[in-house]
Motif scaffolding. Structure first.
Motif, PDB file in Angstrom:
ATOM      1  N   PHE A   1     -53.831   6.295 -20.566  1.00 38.11           N
ATOM      2  CA  PHE A   1     -52.807   7.706 -21.152  1.00 38.11           C
ATOM      3  C   PHE A   1     -52.098   6.328 -22.337  1.00 38.11           C
ATOM      4  CE2 PHE A   1     -48.477   9.233 -21.690  1.00 38.11           C
ATOM      5  CZ  PHE A   1     -47.578   9.928 -21.784  1.00 38.11           C
ATOM      6  N   LEU A   2     -51.679   5.327 -22.327  1.00 39.52           N
ATOM      7  CA  LEU A   2     -50.814   4.961 -22.964  1.00 39.52           C
ATOM      8  C   LEU A   2     -51.953   4.553 -24.722  1.00 39.52           C
ATOM      9  CD1 LEU A   2     -49.260   1.895 -20.924  1.00 39.52           C
ATOM     10  CD2 LEU A   2     -47.799   3.582 -22.600  1.00 39.52           C
ATOM     11  N   LEU A   3     -53.322   4.156 -24.242  1.00 40.78           N
ATOM     12  CA  LEU A   3     -53.961   3.916 -25.436  1.00 40.78           C
ATOM     13  C   LEU A   3     -54.248   4.751 -25.598  1.00 40.78           C
ATOM     14  CD1 LEU A   3     -56.605   2.331 -26.686  1.00 40.78           C
ATOM     15  CD2 LEU A   3     -57.696   2.669 -24.994  1.00 40.78           C
ATOM     16  N   ALA A   4     -54.585   6.297 -24.593  1.00 39.40           N
ATOM     17  CA  ALA A   4     -55.330   7.529 -25.655  1.00 39.40           C
ATOM     18  C   ALA A   4     -53.259   8.053 -26.565  1.00 39.40           C
ATOM     19  CB  ALA A   4     -55.670   8.442 -24.969  1.00 39.40           C
ATOM     20  N   LEU A   5     -52.643   7.699 -26.429  1.00 38.24           N
ATOM     21  CA  LEU A   5     -51.405   8.077 -26.737  1.00 38.24           C
ATOM     22  C   LEU A   5     -51.216   7.144 -28.338  1.00 38.24           C
ATOM     23  CD1 LEU A   5     -49.097   9.986 -26.896  1.00 38.24           C
ATOM     24  CD2 LEU A   5     -47.532   8.164 -25.937  1.00 38.24           C
ATOM     25  N   VAL A   6     -51.451   6.208 -27.841  1.00 35.47           N
ATOM     26  CA  VAL A   6     -50.851   5.267 -29.394  1.00 35.47           C
ATOM     27  C   VAL A   6     -52.459   5.697 -30.511  1.00 35.47           C
ATOM     28  CG1 VAL A   6     -52.486   3.309 -29.642  1.00 35.47           C
ATOM     29  CG2 VAL A   6     -50.976   2.683 -30.791  1.00 35.47           C
ATOM     30  N   ILE A   7     -54.096   6.183 -30.057  1.00 36.52           N
ATOM     31  CA  ILE A   7     -54.592   6.671 -31.320  1.00 36.52           C
ATOM     32  C   ILE A   7     -54.583   8.071 -31.170  1.00 36.52           C
ATOM     33  CG2 ILE A   7     -57.537   7.895 -30.840  1.00 36.52           C
ATOM     34  CD1 ILE A   7     -57.878   5.299 -28.531  1.00 36.52           C
ATOM     35  N   LEU A   8     -53.487   8.574 -30.575  1.00 34.57           N
ATOM     36  CA  LEU A   8     -53.119  10.481 -30.798  1.00 34.57           C
ATOM     37  C   LEU A   8     -52.142   9.828 -32.149  1.00 34.57           C
ATOM     38  CD1 LEU A   8     -53.245  12.696 -31.485  1.00 34.57           C
ATOM     39  CD2 LEU A   8     -51.253  13.008 -28.941  1.00 34.57           C
ATOM     40  N   GLN A   9     -51.640   8.455 -31.719  1.00 34.21           N
ATOM     41  CA  GLN A   9     -50.506   8.383 -32.680  1.00 34.21           C
ATOM     42  C   GLN A   9     -50.894   7.950 -34.479  1.00 34.21           C
ATOM     43  OE1 GLN A   9     -47.406   9.563 -33.217  1.00 34.21           O
ATOM     44  NE2 GLN A   9     -45.909   7.995 -33.899  1.00 34.21           N
ATOM     45  N   GLY A  10     -51.618   7.457 -34.145  1.00 35.73           N
ATOM     46  CA  GLY A  10     -52.802   6.652 -35.371  1.00 35.73           C
ATOM     47  C   GLY A  10     -53.730   7.975 -35.780  1.00 35.73           C
ATOM     48  N   ILE A  11     -54.404   9.186 -35.401  1.00 41.04           N
ATOM     49  CA  ILE A  11     -54.468  10.028 -36.540  1.00 41.04           C
ATOM     50  C   ILE A  11     -53.639  10.871 -36.738  1.00 41.04           C
ATOM     51  CG2 ILE A  11     -55.907  12.184 -35.417  1.00 41.04           C
ATOM     52  CD1 ILE A  11     -57.197  10.647 -33.627  1.00 41.04           C
ATOM     53  N   LEU A  12     -52.483  11.421 -35.972  1.00 40.83           N
ATOM     54  CA  LEU A  12     -51.495  12.037 -36.514  1.00 40.83           C
ATOM     55  C   LEU A  12     -50.971  11.127 -38.161  1.00 40.83           C
ATOM     56  CD1 LEU A  12     -49.423  13.143 -33.628  1.00 40.83           C
ATOM     57  CD2 LEU A  12     -50.587  14.697 -34.795  1.00 40.83           C
ATOM     58  N   GLY A  13     -50.945  10.353 -37.870  1.00 40.79           N
ATOM     59  CA  GLY A  13     -50.128   9.122 -39.226  1.00 40.79           C
ATOM     60  C   GLY A  13     -51.464   9.699 -40.260  1.00 40.79           C
ATOM     61  N   GLY A  14     -52.464   9.261 -39.432  1.00 41.47           N
ATOM     62  CA  GLY A  14     -53.416   9.406 -40.593  1.00 41.47           C
ATOM     63  C   GLY A  14     -53.261  10.963 -41.289  1.00 41.47           C
ATOM     64  N   ALA A  15     -54.119  11.923 -41.074  1.00 35.59           N
ATOM     65  CA  ALA A  15     -53.581  12.845 -41.097  1.00 35.59           C
ATOM     66  C   ALA A  15     -52.616  13.335 -42.041  1.00 35.59           C
ATOM     67  CB  ALA A  15     -53.295  14.360 -39.822  1.00 35.59           C
ATOM     68  N   ARG A  16     -51.174  13.163 -41.981  1.00 37.24           N
ATOM     69  CA  ARG A  16     -50.234  13.543 -42.355  1.00 37.24           C
ATOM     70  C   ARG A  16     -50.224  12.680 -44.038  1.00 37.24           C
ATOM     71  NH1 ARG A  16     -46.324  13.564 -45.814  1.00 37.24           N
ATOM     72  NH2 ARG A  16     -45.175  13.164 -45.679  1.00 37.24           N
ATOM     73  N   VAL A  17     -51.608  11.334 -44.150  1.00 37.64           N
ATOM     74  CA  VAL A  17     -51.552  10.953 -45.772  1.00 37.64           C
ATOM     75  C   VAL A  17     -53.023  11.538 -46.059  1.00 37.64           C
ATOM     76  CG1 VAL A  17     -53.268   8.747 -46.547  1.00 37.64           C
ATOM     77  CG2 VAL A  17     -50.986   8.631 -44.981  1.00 37.64           C
ATOM     78  N   ASN A  18     -53.935  12.189 -45.813  1.00 39.35           N
ATOM     79  CA  ASN A  18     -55.042  13.404 -46.079  1.00 39.35           C
ATOM     80  C   ASN A  18     -53.857  14.690 -45.864  1.00 39.35           C
ATOM     81  OD1 ASN A  18     -56.797  10.426 -45.677  1.00 39.35           O
ATOM     82  ND2 ASN A  18     -56.893  11.966 -43.547  1.00 39.35           N
ATOM     83  N   LEU A  19     -53.637  15.328 -45.202  1.00 39.62           N
ATOM     84  CA  LEU A  19     -53.119  16.470 -45.465  1.00 39.62           C
ATOM     85  C   LEU A  19     -51.407  16.934 -46.230  1.00 39.62           C
ATOM     86  CD1 LEU A  19     -54.429  17.805 -41.741  1.00 39.62           C
ATOM     87  CD2 LEU A  19     -55.940  17.769 -44.351  1.00 39.62           C
ATOM     88  N   ASP A  20     -50.474  15.978 -45.816  1.00 38.58           N
ATOM     89  CA  ASP A  20     -49.674  16.068 -46.617  1.00 38.58           C
ATOM     90  C   ASP A  20     -48.859  17.230 -46.117  1.00 38.58           C
ATOM     91  OD1 ASP A  20     -47.349  15.336 -47.703  1.00 38.58           O
ATOM     92  OD2 ASP A  20     -48.348  16.227 -49.534  1.00 38.58           O
ATOM     93  N   GLU A  21     -48.418  17.240 -44.828  1.00 36.95           N
ATOM     94  CA  GLU A  21     -48.386  18.587 -44.142  1.00 36.95           C
ATOM     95  C   GLU A  21     -46.812  17.676 -43.087  1.00 36.95           C
ATOM     96  OE1 GLU A  21     -48.664  21.700 -43.575  1.00 36.95           O
ATOM     97  OE2 GLU A  21     -50.227  21.674 -44.642  1.00 36.95           O
ATOM     98  N   ARG A  22     -45.413  18.357 -43.350  1.00 34.92           N
ATOM     99  CA  ARG A  22     -44.589  18.473 -43.067  1.00 34.92           C
ATOM    100  C   ARG A  22     -44.427  18.563 -41.404  1.00 34.92           C
ATOM    101  NH1 ARG A  22     -41.197  17.151 -46.797  1.00 34.92           N
ATOM    102  NH2 ARG A  22     -38.932  17.185 -45.100  1.00 34.92           N
ATOM    103  N   LEU A  23     -45.499  19.700 -41.047  1.00 26.91           N
ATOM    104  CA  LEU A  23     -45.549  19.560 -39.643  1.00 26.91           C
ATOM    105  C   LEU A  23     -46.017  18.567 -38.913  1.00 26.91           C
ATOM    106  CD1 LEU A  23     -45.144  21.568 -37.205  1.00 26.91           C
ATOM    107  CD2 LEU A  23     -47.418  22.256 -37.699  1.00 26.91           C
ATOM    108  N   ILE A  24     -47.190  17.591 -39.663  1.00 24.15           N
ATOM    109  CA  ILE A  24     -48.047  16.767 -38.913  1.00 24.15           C
ATOM    110  C   ILE A  24     -46.768  15.316 -39.465  1.00 24.15           C
ATOM    111  CG2 ILE A  24     -49.844  15.186 -39.186  1.00 24.15           C
ATOM    112  CD1 ILE A  24     -50.979  16.783 -40.469  1.00 24.15           C
ATOM    113  N   ALA A  25     -46.308  15.561 -40.132  1.00 23.08           N
ATOM    114  CA  ALA A  25     -45.407  13.923 -39.312  1.00 23.08           C
ATOM    115  C   ALA A  25     -44.106  14.106 -38.575  1.00 23.08           C
ATOM    116  CB  ALA A  25     -44.225  13.860 -41.428  1.00 23.08           C
ATOM    117  N   LEU A  26     -43.446  15.774 -38.566  1.00 31.54           N
ATOM    118  CA  LEU A  26     -42.993  15.671 -37.702  1.00 31.54           C
ATOM    119  C   LEU A  26     -43.574  15.913 -36.213  1.00 31.54           C
ATOM    120  CD1 LEU A  26     -39.927  17.583 -36.219  1.00 31.54           C
ATOM    121  CD2 LEU A  26     -41.321  19.376 -36.537  1.00 31.54           C
ATOM    122  N   LEU A  27     -44.367  15.649 -35.744  1.00 33.17           N
ATOM    123  CA  LEU A  27     -45.469  15.808 -34.725  1.00 33.17           C
ATOM    124  C   LEU A  27     -45.567  13.905 -34.341  1.00 33.17           C
ATOM    125  CD1 LEU A  27     -48.689  18.840 -34.642  1.00 33.17           C
ATOM    126  CD2 LEU A  27     -46.184  18.115 -32.914  1.00 33.17           C
TER     127      LEU A  27
END
Length: 342
Positions: A107-133
């Motif tokens: 669960f911890l490994l999956a959570l850190v992977i999710l956090q990395g994907i959200l961080g990358g999506a924040r860069v690629n999509l520049d969405e404030r909602l993704i930054a909030l998540l």
């Protein structure tokens, strides 16, 4: 039924502690990224200006512009946490931990992977909602690491089965555990509201922002009152109480510090309230946007909020030792189907 944390959990416990120690500075750096609007300083992901993340020239990073230094440093710390989570999963397997603990590590490994994907999506999509998540998921990962370290600690034996306890013994424990988990839930809601204040949608109205800020302040008062009640109850409890007194003192300390940081952050960001304009110090105040003091105060406020949530989770887990052992595991590893058998 698990009755204690075996000595063989020593290395998973140590890795979880190390990971939590590394994750807390990551929260700090992430807060600085938001405070300085440095999230788009590096336009590509998962690389950095065309380089592999780990191959980006350290001199260009370390001696380059501040926003690149903060953003790339945030990515490096995140990658380090990912590697630590892989090591945690492998170590948990190696010591032949029970199924629920292996699931918790995954669960911890999956959570850190999710956090990395959200961080990358924040860069690629520049969405404030993704930054909030992204900002709301970070504290969940941090406190989950803290919970893993707590339940694998040799000093965290689960108590005798509920059935063997008298009704008189169970009732105070039930009340404390329920209050502690409720307090942790309110603390997380407060973190979500704080993230919404920092990542308020650009299309929102001034009234929406004022409503969120007012609710944030009201919850802060509620958290202070709850912390005082719980902290004093724990500190004044008789010897042998399920929650350590240092947890009660720590809770009171971090909540008091948070109130002070919140007031200073508000003043540095939005100035003193209008009704204080008759005071010379308030009338002479000048708000300096993106100043070092403003960034440090806001970031410290964010990071200390995660410490409050961590203290609340530790308190809740310790209180649950004389509650229901299954509830301890289920609360520590949400969204997973766990078993309390070894």
């Amino acid at each position: 039924m698990i009755t204690s944390s075996p000595t063989s959990y020593r290395w998973p416990h140590r890795l979880a502690l190390l990971s939590a120690v590394v994750t807390f500075p990551l929260i700090w750096v992430g807060g600085l990224v938001t405070s300085y609007d440095a999230g788009m300083a590096v336009p590509d992901w998962p690389g950095t200006y065309g380089y592999n993340l780990f191959a980006y020239p350290w001199t260009t990073w370390f001696f380059g512009p501040w926003d690149i230094f903060v953003e790339h440093g945030h990515r490096l710390l995140g990658a380090a946490i990912g590697l630590l989570m892989i090591a945690l999963v492998a170590t948990t397997f190696a010591v032949r931990a029970p199924r629920w603990l292996i699931q918790f590590a995954f669960f911890l490994l999956a959570l850190v992977i999710l956090q990395g994907i959200l961080g990358g999506a924040r860069v690629n999509l520049d969405e404030r909602l993704i930054a909030l998540l992204h900002g709301c998921t970070g504290p969940v990962f941090f406190v989950s690491l803290v919970a893993f370290a707590v339940v694998t600690s040799p000093r965290f034996p689960l108590s005798r089965p509920l059935e063997s306890q008298s009704t008189e013994d169970r009732q105070p424990a039930n009340r404390l555990a329920t209050a502690a988990w409720g307090f942790a839930a309110v603390c997380y809601l407060q973190l979500v509201l704080g993230a919404l204040v920092r990542h308020v949608p650009v299309t929102s109205t001034a009234g929406f922002f004022r409503a969120v800020m007012l609710l944030h302040i009201v919850l802060a008062v509620m958290i202070l009152a709850q912390a005082l009640l719980l902290g004093v109850t724990i500190i004044r409890a008789k010897q042998g109480n399920s929650v350590s007194r240092w947890v009660g003192w720590s809770l009171l300390l971090v909540v008091t510090v948070q109130i002070g940081l919140g007031i200073m952050t508000y003043v540095s960001k939005y100035a003193w309230p209008e009704w204080m304009g008759s005071f010379q110090f308030a009338a002479a105040h000048v708000t300096r946007e993106k100043s070092v003091l403003q960034a440090l105060l806001a970031t410290a406020h964010v990071a200390n909020g995660s410490l409050i949530l961590a203290a609340a989770v530790i308190m809740s887990l310790q209180a649950s030792r004389v509650w229901r052992p299954a509830a301890v595991i289920a609360s520590s590893a949400p969204f997973l189907l766990v078993r309390t058998s070894a």
